[in-house]
Structures are given as structure tokens and as C-alpha cells.
Design an enzyme around this catalytic site. Structure first.
Site, PDB file in Angstrom:
ATOM      1  N   PHE A  97       0.848  -1.185   0.000  1.00 53.78           N
ATOM      2  CA  PHE A  97       0.000   0.000   0.000  1.00 53.78           C
ATOM      3  C   PHE A  97       0.881   1.231   0.000  1.00 53.78           C
ATOM      4  O   PHE A  97       2.077   1.171   0.294  1.00 53.78           O
ATOM      5  CB  PHE A  97      -0.971  -0.008   1.193  1.00 53.78           C
ATOM      6  N   TYR A  98       0.268   2.333  -0.364  1.00 54.15           N
ATOM      7  CA  TYR A  98       0.983   3.605  -0.467  1.00 54.15           C
ATOM      8  C   TYR A  98       0.496   4.548   0.616  1.00 54.15           C
ATOM      9  O   TYR A  98      -0.696   4.603   0.926  1.00 54.15           O
ATOM     10  CB  TYR A  98       0.755   4.220  -1.852  1.00 54.15           C
ATOM     11  N   VAL A  99       1.439   5.296   1.185  1.00 50.12           N
ATOM     12  CA  VAL A  99       1.091   6.310   2.174  1.00 50.12           C
ATOM     13  C   VAL A  99       1.296   7.712   1.613  1.00 50.12           C
ATOM     14  O   VAL A  99       0.832   8.683   2.201  1.00 50.12           O
ATOM     15  CB  VAL A  99       1.855   6.122   3.508  1.00 50.12           C
ATOM     16  N   ILE A 143      -3.415   4.993   1.075  1.00 54.62           N
ATOM     17  CA  ILE A 143      -4.113   5.805   0.079  1.00 54.62           C
ATOM     18  C   ILE A 143      -4.653   4.849  -0.976  1.00 54.62           C
ATOM     19  O   ILE A 143      -3.903   4.054  -1.548  1.00 54.62           O
ATOM     20  CB  ILE A 143      -3.148   6.816  -0.578  1.00 54.62           C
TER      21      ILE A 143
END
Length: 158
Positions: free
Chosen positions: A29-31, A82
Site C-alpha cells: 500500500f501507499y502512504v 491511500i
């Protein structure tokens, strides 16, 4: 810092399955995501986690920094993801001494199968395996960050 040349291809057949050397379950996942950088967390096989920063707007060639992080902290950071949390199984397949990482996506991206070839040098067309589909190198819609934000890409005509 490691500079990488990354090429991506769609895979539309299963001729590669007999050559799989290793399988890894990945949750990533992306932050943070911007046009020229991304911050990603990746958990492998539910056992280890890495924090990755990528810089540069040229998708095939970017600067990358990667660090191990405690698994529990990675799991806690998932709350700040995100877009979509990406779930996939990565298959390692070798062809002519090059390692291909074939990602079979599940969940919201089910049905998407892509492979990446990351090398420090360019690989000529005659060195590529026959099972590769259409090349999508540099097509933003097929970057993992875009997949997390926008979901399964519409077919892109070449």
C-alpha cells in the site's frame, strides 16, 4: 541507492507457470503518491515488511531507497493507506539469466497479470521470452501507485 531499469509487460497466457522458482504473497500500500515520488509499504508472506521511497517521473528509470521495518508497524500503517491495498502473488521466473517477477493480482485487481524485468542494463528484444504480452513500460496506468489510486486500467491501445 540503486538505479534500476524497469520494463513491464502484460501476461495473457500461462506458459511461464512451469518455470516458477519461487512464490511470494505480497500486500502493499501507499502512504504518499505524487507525480515524481511515492512512499510504499510492502509486506511479504505476512512475515517481513519494507518501506520504499521512489523518486523520479521517468517510470522505467527511478531512484529507489528501501528499508526493512517492523512487521507490526507496517500493519499499523495500513490504516493510512491511500486508495486500494494491493494484494498479489509474485512468481519468480528466469529466462536467459534474467529474473522476471510475474504478479498475479487478486481482490479488486483480480484478473490482472503483469511481469516486471528490473536490470541495471537494457535487454534486447531477442532476449525476451515468448510468453510476454504487450509491453506497458512507462504507461502510468500500469504503475502500482496508479493501480492503488485508480484501480484496474482501461485497455490502452499501442
Amino acid at each position: 541507492m540503486a538505479l534500476e531499469i524497469e520494463r513491464k509487460f502484460l501476461v495473457d497466457n500461462k506458459m511461464w507457470l512451469g518455470a516458477v522458482e519461487k512464490r511470494i504473497s505480497i500486500v502493499q500500500f501507499y502512504v504518499a503518491i505524487a507525480a515524481d515520488r511515492s512512499i510504499r509499504v510492502r509486506i511479504k508472506d505476512g512475515k517481513e515488511a519494507r518501506f520504499t521511497l521512489k523518486f523520479g517521473s521517468d517510470l522505467p528509470v527511478r531512484d529507489e531507497y528501501e528499508f526493512p521495518i517492523p512487521l507490526q508497524e507496517a500493519q499499523e500503517m495500513m490504516e493510512f493507506a491511500i486508495g486500494t491495498i494491493i494484494r498479489k502473488t509474485r512468481h519468480h521466473v528466469r529466462h536467459k539469466d534474467y529474473l522476471y517477477e510475474i504478479d498475479v493480482f487478486s481482490g479488486e485487481l483480480d484478473g490482472l497479470v503483469m511481469t516486471e524485468l528490473e536490470t541495471p542494463d537494457a535487454v534486447s528484444q531477442d532476449m525476451l521470452p515468448d510468453w510476454l504480452g504487450r509491453e506497458v513500460t512507462g504507461q502510468q496506468a500500469y504503475s502500482n501507485a496508479s493501480l492503488a489510486l485508480n484501480g484496474y486500467p482501461e485497455p490502452v491501445l499501442s
